[in-house]
Design a protein around this motif. Structure first.
Motif: not given
Length: 274
Positions: A113-125
């Motif tokens: 639903k948005s232009v979200f940098p999905a690659e950041l999610i594993p980094i945050a984890i």
């Protein structure tokens, strides 16, 4: 050579983009860490309880029931300390990769639903798990200091190994999180792979205990190099193997680049599948 240069340029741009999004990464890390312990009376202290309970159970089985004896190459006669030093980096890797495998599916609403940098999610984890790791590392250092009365200045070398472990972990996390979007069996297969990987990593034993014909499995296992480095720096007070460091650097850098490129090329199709 031109293809390699192009891939390196893409990877460099990818890394620079991550650097510009530090604020977003920080918010994701804070959100992830809080969600794990929200509503809990003990809060972040559970981050120390879980590895200690796991440590106690393994120590009971191997040190009390099977009475495993350690040689001088272990750096300590205390099996609990020996085991804790080996299991800490493994838990950081395992928890990050396992949670990252389902992360794109878990964040599907945000990604689609948005232009979200999905690659950041594993980094945050990974960074959220790093907080738990640093707490466990602090406990280990204090225990070694209290029981063996020794404090190694080689602890200053550990950040390098944490960085290399982080690069390797991120590469694997990007690969499995991408694959799981298209092949939902990926997370299940990963559990099986990590189970075998765990037992073939010298966490419960030293590398010299492996049969000669199987030692190549430790030689090319980046987690084995990290585990050995932790024990060398904390327990043995000696420099880790330079050869293993070189191998670990090559494997970590290669996995980071491959995983990042694979994620970058596949994430454009996430919206259609999720």
């Amino acid at each position: 050579m031109s293809s390699l240069a192009a891939h390196w340029q893409i990877a460099s741009t990818f890394a620079r983009n991550l650097g510009r999004r530090r604020g977003l990464i920080f918010n994701l890390v804070a959100r992830d860490f809080k969600q794990r312990y929200i509503g809990s009376s003990m809060g972040w202290l559970w981050a120390a309880v879980h590895p200690l309970v796991l440590l106690a159970s393994y120590t009971f089985v191997f040190a009390v029931v099977f009475k495993v004896k350690l040689g001088p190459e272990a750096g300590t006669s205390n099996y609990a300390i020996f085991l804790f030093a080996g299991i800490l980096p493994w838990l950081l890797f395992q928890e990050t990769v396992q949670r990252s495998a389902n992360s794109m599916v878990d964040y599907a609403n945000l990604i689609t639903k948005s232009v979200f940098p999905a690659e950041l999610i594993p980094i945050a984890i990974f960074l959220s798990n790093m907080l738990n790791h640093l707490l466990g590392l602090l406990i280990l250092v204090l225990v070694v200091l209290g029981t063996a009365q020794k404090f190694s200045i080689l602890l200053a070398v550990l950040p390098l190994y944490i960085l290399l472990l982080g690069m390797f972990t991120m590469g694997v996390s990007w690969l499995v999180s991408s694959l799981n979007v298209f092949l939902r069996d990926t997370a299940q297969v990963l559990t099986i792979v990590l189970t075998f990987w765990f037992w073939f990593t010298p966490i419960f034993f030293t590398v010299d205990r492996l049969p000669a014909r199987l030692r190549f499995m430790a030689m090319w296992n980046p987690l084995a190099s990290v585990v050995s480095a932790y024990r060398s720096c904390i327990l043995l007070e000696r420099w880790p193997s330079a050869v293993e460091l070189g191998q670990l650097t090559l494997i970590s850098l290669g996995t980071f680049i491959v995983g990042g490129l694979f994620f970058r090329h596949s994430k454009h199709a996430f919206g259609d599948v999720l």
